[in-house]
Scaffold this motif. Structure first.
Motif, PDB file in Angstrom:
ATOM      1  N   PRO A  62      34.056  77.714  66.249  1.00  0.00           N
ATOM      2  CA  PRO A  62      33.243  77.665  67.469  1.00  0.00           C
ATOM      3  C   PRO A  62      32.000  76.802  67.268  1.00  0.00           C
ATOM      4  O   PRO A  62      31.341  76.879  66.228  1.00  0.00           O
ATOM      5  CB  PRO A  62      32.883  79.130  67.705  1.00  0.00           C
ATOM      6  CG  PRO A  62      33.990  79.889  67.057  1.00  0.00           C
ATOM      7  CD  PRO A  62      34.381  79.094  65.842  1.00  0.00           C
ATOM      8  N   CYS A  63      31.686  75.986  68.276  1.00  0.00           N
ATOM      9  CA  CYS A  63      30.598  75.013  68.152  1.00  0.00           C
ATOM     10  C   CYS A  63      29.520  75.225  69.206  1.00  0.00           C
ATOM     11  O   CYS A  63      29.823  75.269  70.407  1.00  0.00           O
ATOM     12  CB  CYS A  63      31.132  73.589  68.303  1.00  0.00           C
ATOM     13  SG  CYS A  63      32.234  73.050  66.985  1.00  0.00           S
ATOM     14  N   TYR A  64      28.279  75.331  68.757  1.00  0.00           N
ATOM     15  CA  TYR A  64      27.117  75.206  69.635  1.00  0.00           C
ATOM     16  C   TYR A  64      26.624  73.777  69.473  1.00  0.00           C
ATOM     17  O   TYR A  64      26.292  73.341  68.367  1.00  0.00           O
ATOM     18  CB  TYR A  64      26.020  76.196  69.246  1.00  0.00           C
ATOM     19  CG  TYR A  64      24.730  75.985  70.016  1.00  0.00           C
ATOM     20  CD1 TYR A  64      24.590  76.449  71.313  1.00  0.00           C
ATOM     21  CD2 TYR A  64      23.651  75.308  69.434  1.00  0.00           C
ATOM     22  CE1 TYR A  64      23.414  76.253  72.021  1.00  0.00           C
ATOM     23  CE2 TYR A  64      22.472  75.114  70.137  1.00  0.00           C
ATOM     24  CZ  TYR A  64      22.356  75.583  71.430  1.00  0.00           C
ATOM     25  OH  TYR A  64      21.196  75.385  72.135  1.00  0.00           O
ATOM     26  N   ILE A  65      26.598  73.030  70.583  1.00  0.00           N
ATOM     27  CA  ILE A  65      26.266  71.608  70.557  1.00  0.00           C
ATOM     28  C   ILE A  65      25.020  71.390  71.413  1.00  0.00           C
ATOM     29  O   ILE A  65      25.010  71.735  72.598  1.00  0.00           O
ATOM     30  CB  ILE A  65      27.434  70.771  71.112  1.00  0.00           C
ATOM     31  CG1 ILE A  65      28.734  71.082  70.352  1.00  0.00           C
ATOM     32  CG2 ILE A  65      27.118  69.282  71.028  1.00  0.00           C
ATOM     33  CD1 ILE A  65      29.982  70.544  71.024  1.00  0.00           C
ATOM     34  N   ALA A  66      23.968  70.840  70.834  1.00  0.00           N
ATOM     35  CA  ALA A  66      22.716  70.644  71.565  1.00  0.00           C
ATOM     36  C   ALA A  66      22.230  69.216  71.419  1.00  0.00           C
ATOM     37  O   ALA A  66      22.402  68.581  70.369  1.00  0.00           O
ATOM     38  CB  ALA A  66      21.650  71.615  71.055  1.00  0.00           C
ATOM     39  N   CYS A  67      21.606  68.701  72.483  1.00  0.00           N
ATOM     40  CA  CYS A  67      21.018  67.355  72.436  1.00  0.00           C
ATOM     41  C   CYS A  67      19.926  67.261  73.489  1.00  0.00           C
ATOM     42  O   CYS A  67      19.832  68.100  74.386  1.00  0.00           O
ATOM     43  CB  CYS A  67      22.075  66.285  72.669  1.00  0.00           C
ATOM     44  SG  CYS A  67      22.899  66.381  74.279  1.00  0.00           S
ATOM     45  N   GLY A  68      19.110  66.228  73.379  1.00  0.00           N
ATOM     46  CA  GLY A  68      18.086  65.947  74.377  1.00  0.00           C
ATOM     47  C   GLY A  68      18.596  64.925  75.369  1.00  0.00           C
ATOM     48  O   GLY A  68      19.432  64.078  75.038  1.00  0.00           O
ATOM     49  N   ASN A  69      18.078  64.961  76.596  1.00  0.00           N
ATOM     50  CA  ASN A  69      18.582  64.026  77.608  1.00  0.00           C
ATOM     51  C   ASN A  69      17.966  62.637  77.491  1.00  0.00           C
ATOM     52  O   ASN A  69      18.305  61.744  78.266  1.00  0.00           O
ATOM     53  CB  ASN A  69      18.359  64.583  79.019  1.00  0.00           C
ATOM     54  CG  ASN A  69      16.930  64.454  79.491  1.00  0.00           C
ATOM     55  OD1 ASN A  69      15.986  64.605  78.697  1.00  0.00           O
ATOM     56  ND2 ASN A  69      16.734  64.189  80.772  1.00  0.00           N
ATOM     57  N   LEU A  70      17.083  62.421  76.494  1.00  0.00           N
ATOM     58  CA  LEU A  70      16.526  61.096  76.238  1.00  0.00           C
ATOM     59  C   LEU A  70      17.000  60.534  74.890  1.00  0.00           C
ATOM     60  O   LEU A  70      16.424  59.591  74.363  1.00  0.00           O
ATOM     61  CB  LEU A  70      14.990  61.160  76.258  1.00  0.00           C
ATOM     62  CG  LEU A  70      14.363  61.754  77.523  1.00  0.00           C
ATOM     63  CD1 LEU A  70      12.838  61.757  77.415  1.00  0.00           C
ATOM     64  CD2 LEU A  70      14.806  60.994  78.767  1.00  0.00           C
ATOM     65  N   ASP A  71      18.061  61.107  74.369  1.00  0.00           N
ATOM     66  CA  ASP A  71      18.589  60.765  73.053  1.00  0.00           C
ATOM     67  C   ASP A  71      19.689  59.709  73.186  1.00  0.00           C
ATOM     68  O   ASP A  71      20.641  59.899  73.943  1.00  0.00           O
ATOM     69  CB  ASP A  71      19.165  62.034  72.415  1.00  0.00           C
ATOM     70  CG  ASP A  71      19.527  61.861  70.955  1.00  0.00           C
ATOM     71  OD1 ASP A  71      19.792  60.720  70.520  1.00  0.00           O
ATOM     72  OD2 ASP A  71      19.557  62.874  70.235  1.00  0.00           O
ATOM     73  N   PRO A  72      19.602  58.611  72.442  1.00  0.00           N
ATOM     74  CA  PRO A  72      20.669  57.608  72.505  1.00  0.00           C
ATOM     75  C   PRO A  72      22.004  58.122  71.979  1.00  0.00           C
ATOM     76  O   PRO A  72      23.049  57.543  72.278  1.00  0.00           O
ATOM     77  CB  PRO A  72      20.135  56.459  71.639  1.00  0.00           C
ATOM     78  CG  PRO A  72      19.126  57.078  70.747  1.00  0.00           C
ATOM     79  CD  PRO A  72      18.506  58.183  71.541  1.00  0.00           C
ATOM     80  N   LEU A  73      21.981  59.205  71.205  1.00  0.00           N
ATOM     81  CA  LEU A  73      23.222  59.750  70.652  1.00  0.00           C
ATOM     82  C   LEU A  73      23.823  60.863  71.510  1.00  0.00           C
ATOM     83  O   LEU A  73      24.828  61.466  71.122  1.00  0.00           O
ATOM     84  CB  LEU A  73      22.975  60.285  69.230  1.00  0.00           C
ATOM     85  CG  LEU A  73      22.461  59.279  68.195  1.00  0.00           C
ATOM     86  CD1 LEU A  73      22.332  59.938  66.838  1.00  0.00           C
ATOM     87  CD2 LEU A  73      23.358  58.052  68.118  1.00  0.00           C
ATOM     88  N   GLN A  74      23.253  61.134  72.671  1.00  0.00           N
ATOM     89  CA  GLN A  74      23.712  62.284  73.458  1.00  0.00           C
ATOM     90  C   GLN A  74      25.169  62.154  73.888  1.00  0.00           C
ATOM     91  O   GLN A  74      25.866  63.175  74.052  1.00  0.00           O
ATOM     92  CB  GLN A  74      22.823  62.503  74.675  1.00  0.00           C
ATOM     93  CG  GLN A  74      22.826  61.372  75.685  1.00  0.00           C
ATOM     94  CD  GLN A  74      21.862  61.599  76.831  1.00  0.00           C
ATOM     95  OE1 GLN A  74      22.153  62.338  77.762  1.00  0.00           O
ATOM     96  NE2 GLN A  74      20.693  60.987  76.736  1.00  0.00           N
ATOM     97  N   ASP A  75      25.675  60.937  74.083  1.00  0.00           N
ATOM     98  CA  ASP A  75      27.071  60.789  74.500  1.00  0.00           C
ATOM     99  C   ASP A  75      28.040  61.252  73.418  1.00  0.00           C
ATOM    100  O   ASP A  75      29.163  61.675  73.725  1.00  0.00           O
ATOM    101  CB  ASP A  75      27.368  59.351  74.896  1.00  0.00           C
ATOM    102  CG  ASP A  75      26.820  59.007  76.282  1.00  0.00           C
ATOM    103  OD1 ASP A  75      26.434  59.927  77.015  1.00  0.00           O
ATOM    104  OD2 ASP A  75      26.759  57.809  76.623  1.00  0.00           O
ATOM    105  N   ASP A  76      27.639  61.176  72.150  1.00  0.00           N
ATOM    106  CA  ASP A  76      28.465  61.735  71.079  1.00  0.00           C
ATOM    107  C   ASP A  76      28.660  63.232  71.299  1.00  0.00           C
ATOM    108  O   ASP A  76      29.775  63.751  71.181  1.00  0.00           O
ATOM    109  CB  ASP A  76      27.794  61.510  69.719  1.00  0.00           C
ATOM    110  CG  ASP A  76      27.894  60.085  69.220  1.00  0.00           C
ATOM    111  OD1 ASP A  76      28.647  59.853  68.265  1.00  0.00           O
ATOM    112  OD2 ASP A  76      27.230  59.201  69.785  1.00  0.00           O
ATOM    113  N   SER A  77      27.563  63.928  71.612  1.00  0.00           N
ATOM    114  CA  SER A  77      27.635  65.373  71.829  1.00  0.00           C
ATOM    115  C   SER A  77      28.466  65.711  73.061  1.00  0.00           C
ATOM    116  O   SER A  77      29.282  66.641  73.052  1.00  0.00           O
ATOM    117  CB  SER A  77      26.228  65.954  71.985  1.00  0.00           C
ATOM    118  OG  SER A  77      25.523  65.899  70.766  1.00  0.00           O
ATOM    119  N   LYS A  78      28.265  64.947  74.134  1.00  0.00           N
ATOM    120  CA  LYS A  78      29.010  65.208  75.369  1.00  0.00           C
ATOM    121  C   LYS A  78      30.505  64.992  75.163  1.00  0.00           C
ATOM    122  O   LYS A  78      31.332  65.798  75.614  1.00  0.00           O
ATOM    123  CB  LYS A  78      28.503  64.288  76.484  1.00  0.00           C
ATOM    124  CG  LYS A  78      27.080  64.560  76.926  1.00  0.00           C
ATOM    125  CD  LYS A  78      26.673  63.501  77.959  1.00  0.00           C
ATOM    126  CE  LYS A  78      25.209  63.568  78.300  1.00  0.00           C
ATOM    127  NZ  LYS A  78      24.823  62.477  79.221  1.00  0.00           N
TER     128      LYS A  78
END
Length: 318
Positions: free
Chosen positions: A252-268
């Motif tokens: 099970p994965c909890y995945i978190a990112c900021g909406n101003l992060d250039p890497l956010q699409d990796d998390s999505k």
């Protein structure tokens, strides 16, 4: 030139941290210097953000002999403990900078919020040590902990992995490597993945965000990848985790990112793939914060919330 003006989109607390960073080290995240200087700058800047925070009941520092030499680990035991589960924390820093000191407060806060033992690992850094050595060291540590669990009062069948940025990549890569080579990862409770890179080399978010304020311009990202991967043709399934088989056997994965992060699409994308294939995953995106925001718990409320929510996810699986 086509990027968004993130300064207008940040929370006031996030802006405050950037001002403090500029005061501490003018060019904290520059990759236009030697990797030794990059590490020096990173360590100097992180000292301020690691002050204070929860105090463990006990901290044990060890050195164990791994596949590529000695590995330093740090075990934090909480004052209030729930069960004998443990969390291996794998620090970020583009695989090039960072250590268990630069991420001390994050680890101690996670320890307090989860009421579990947290174990930091000082894996060997790139470019002196290149992929997949770091993955192999993290795999080695998990197996070492299972073999020595009784001595350190942890449950060998209740281990979680947590990490930020490059550390989140190593968390997922470690779980995949164990699954692919050891056949099962039933002892891994979950993965807590904070703003990780999972294999994308271009994306919408990379085009819109990233710059001198977070050290993640397109050129910065290329620099880190080149130092970690190098020019050899390798099996990249444990770096480009999105190219691995994510249809089964993922904790099970909890995945978190900021909406101003250039890497956010990796998390999505990671979340989309996992949930489509009925692998348990939760994605949480925090508004107004940039990459690396977990370090700023002394100022940024979203950082505390991200650690607290990850801890809640972890506890809920027990």
């Amino acid at each position: 030139m086509n990027k968004k003006n993130v300064y207008k989109m940040m929370t006031s607390e996030m802006l405050e941290t950037l001002n403090k960073q500029a005061e501490l080290i003018g060019d904290t995240f520059s990759t236009d210097v030697t990797y030794e200087k990059m590490r020096e700058n990173y360590v100097s800047e992180r000292k301020f953000w690691n002050k204070g925070g929860p105090e463990p009941k006990q901290t044990v520092d060890l050195k164990i002999e791994g596949p590529y030499g000695s590995i330093a680990i740090r075990i934090h035991y909480p004052k209030k403990r729930r069960g004998n589960g443990s969390i291996v924390y794998i620090h970020g820093g583009g695989f090039v900078v960072g250590n268990i000191d630069t991420h001390s407060r994050i680890m101690r806060m996670l320890m307090e919020e989860t009421e579990s033992v947290v174990i930091g690992v000082d894996y060997h850094l790139a470019p002196e040590y290149k992929y997949p050595k770091q993955v192999e060291e993290c795999v080695f540590l998990v197996e070492w902990l299972r073999n020595h669990a009784e001595k350190y009062n942890i449950d060998p069948n209740d281990i979680a992995l947590a990490g930020d940025s490059a550390g989140a990549n190593l968390c997922l890569a470690t779980a995949l490597y164990l699954r692919d080579n050891k056949k099962h990862v039933s002892y891994l409770r979950c993965l807590l993945l904070y703003y990780g890179t999972y294999g994308l080399t271009d994306s919408k978010s990379m085009r819109l965000f990233g710059g001198e304020y977070d050290g993640l311009s397109e050129e910065d990202l290329k620099t880190y990848r080149n130092m970690y991967i190098g020019g050899e043709n390798k099996d990249l399934r444990y770096y480009d985790c999105l190219s691995n088989d994510l249809t089964h056997g993922i904790p099970p994965c909890y995945i978190a990112c900021g909406n101003l992060d250039p890497l956010q699409d990796d998390s999505k994308l990671l979340n989309d793939i996992l949930t489509y294939h009925h692998q348990k995953a939760v994605l949480e995106k925090f508004k107004g914060v940039i990459h690396g925001f977990l370090h700023y718990t002394s100022i940024v409320p979203e950082a505390k919330e991200a650690i607290r929510n990850g801890a809640k996810f972890y506890r809920g699986l027990n």
